[in-house]
Design a protein around this motif. Structure first.
Motif, PDB file in Angstrom:
ATOM      1  N   ALA A 134       0.841  -1.204   0.000  1.00  0.00           N
ATOM      2  CA  ALA A 134       0.000   0.000   0.000  1.00  0.00           C
ATOM      3  C   ALA A 134       0.878   1.256   0.000  1.00  0.00           C
ATOM      4  O   ALA A 134       0.548   2.249  -0.647  1.00  0.00           O
ATOM      5  N   GLY A 135       1.987   1.207   0.707  1.00  0.00           N
ATOM      6  CA  GLY A 135       2.920   2.335   0.701  1.00  0.00           C
ATOM      7  C   GLY A 135       3.502   2.580  -0.673  1.00  0.00           C
ATOM      8  O   GLY A 135       3.657   3.728  -1.105  1.00  0.00           O
ATOM      9  N   LEU A 136       3.814   1.514  -1.397  1.00  0.00           N
ATOM     10  CA  LEU A 136       4.310   1.654  -2.768  1.00  0.00           C
ATOM     11  C   LEU A 136       3.261   2.325  -3.645  1.00  0.00           C
ATOM     12  O   LEU A 136       3.563   3.270  -4.376  1.00  0.00           O
ATOM     13  N   THR A 139      15.470   2.281 -12.750  1.00  0.00           N
ATOM     14  CA  THR A 139      16.473   3.307 -12.477  1.00  0.00           C
ATOM     15  C   THR A 139      16.827   3.233 -10.995  1.00  0.00           C
ATOM     16  O   THR A 139      16.241   2.441 -10.241  1.00  0.00           O
ATOM     17  N   ALA A 140      17.738   4.061 -10.556  1.00  0.00           N
ATOM     18  CA  ALA A 140      18.084   4.109  -9.132  1.00  0.00           C
ATOM     19  C   ALA A 140      16.856   4.460  -8.296  1.00  0.00           C
ATOM     20  O   ALA A 140      16.632   3.881  -7.224  1.00  0.00           O
ATOM     21  N   LYS A 171      13.228  -1.355  -2.883  1.00  0.00           N
ATOM     22  CA  LYS A 171      13.909  -1.601  -1.613  1.00  0.00           C
ATOM     23  C   LYS A 171      13.076  -1.109  -0.428  1.00  0.00           C
ATOM     24  O   LYS A 171      12.982  -1.769   0.599  1.00  0.00           O
ATOM     25  N   SER A 172      12.445   0.047  -0.584  1.00  0.00           N
ATOM     26  CA  SER A 172      11.672   0.636   0.514  1.00  0.00           C
ATOM     27  C   SER A 172      10.361  -0.097   0.789  1.00  0.00           C
ATOM     28  O   SER A 172       9.944  -0.195   1.940  1.00  0.00           O
ATOM     29  N   TYR A 173       9.721  -0.585  -0.273  1.00  0.00           N
ATOM     30  CA  TYR A 173       8.364  -1.094  -0.085  1.00  0.00           C
ATOM     31  C   TYR A 173       8.165  -2.578  -0.394  1.00  0.00           C
ATOM     32  O   TYR A 173       7.172  -3.156  -0.003  1.00  0.00           O
ATOM     33  N   LEU A 174       9.102  -3.204  -1.100  1.00  0.00           N
ATOM     34  CA  LEU A 174       8.878  -4.590  -1.479  1.00  0.00           C
ATOM     35  C   LEU A 174       9.943  -5.540  -0.928  1.00  0.00           C
ATOM     36  O   LEU A 174       9.890  -6.726  -1.186  1.00  0.00           O
ATOM     37  N   SER A 175      10.903  -5.025  -0.219  1.00  0.00           N
ATOM     38  CA  SER A 175      11.980  -5.864   0.330  1.00  0.00           C
ATOM     39  C   SER A 175      11.894  -5.903   1.840  1.00  0.00           C
ATOM     40  O   SER A 175      12.683  -5.313   2.544  1.00  0.00           O
ATOM     41  N   TYR A 176      10.898  -6.589   2.342  1.00  0.00           N
ATOM     42  CA  TYR A 176      10.647  -6.647   3.776  1.00  0.00           C
ATOM     43  C   TYR A 176      11.453  -7.769   4.417  1.00  0.00           C
ATOM     44  O   TYR A 176      11.480  -8.882   3.938  1.00  0.00           O
ATOM     45  N   LYS A 177      12.124  -7.441   5.515  1.00  0.00           N
ATOM     46  CA  LYS A 177      12.825  -8.451   6.299  1.00  0.00           C
ATOM     47  C   LYS A 177      12.390  -8.292   7.761  1.00  0.00           C
ATOM     48  O   LYS A 177      12.380  -7.191   8.289  1.00  0.00           O
ATOM     49  N   ARG A 178      12.082  -9.391   8.367  1.00  0.00           N
ATOM     50  CA  ARG A 178      11.688  -9.340   9.787  1.00  0.00           C
ATOM     51  C   ARG A 178      12.888  -8.976  10.648  1.00  0.00           C
ATOM     52  O   ARG A 178      13.994  -9.402  10.380  1.00  0.00           O
TER      53      ARG A 178
END
Length: 126
Positions: free
Chosen positions: A16-18, A110-111, A118-125
């Motif tokens: 949702a943030g994305l 792009t960057a 990275k901010s919204y789809l790469s979640y790590k606990r």
């Protein structure tokens, strides 16, 4: 429940943030453009592959012109509609270059696009 836990589904909240990042750019974003962005982020990297990945229920690929329009929009290119240019709200989440393995153009993040992933789809606990 400690400070790092939440009662919400974190992955859904991040997604949702994305979507919110696309919305914040000041205009309605076509769903096809968001779908193209996510497919490129997943590794789909040519117009033909995007069309196939976005096929309808009968297996007909999305028309090439629709794919090109979404890619151009995400590249930050202005669009000509009804006799005037409409400025894209993006600086560019995608870029196009010669494909190293085929006679097609390769579409990559792009960057700024990578930063969104990275901010919204790469979640790590934690």
């Amino acid at each position: 429940m400690n400070m790092t836990e939440t009662k919400f589904n974190v992955r859904s909240r991040l997604f949702a943030g994305l979507l919110s990042e696309f919305r914040k750019k000041g205009r309605v974003i076509p769903l096809q453009a968001v779908e193209v962005f996510l497919l490129v982020a997943s590794g789909v990297d040519t117009v033909k592959e995007l069309g196939i990945a976005m096929a309808d229920d009968d297996g007909n690929p999305l028309h090439v012109s629709s794919v090109h329009r979404a890619v151009s929009f995400l590249r930050g290119r202005d669009v000509y509609r009804k006799g005037k240019f409409i400025k894209s709200p993006f600086d560019g989440y995608l870029q196009v270059r010669e494909h190293p393995h085929t006679r097609a153009f390769q579409i990559v993040l792009t960057a700024e696009g990578k930063s969104l992933v990275k901010s919204y789809l790469s979640y790590k606990r934690i």
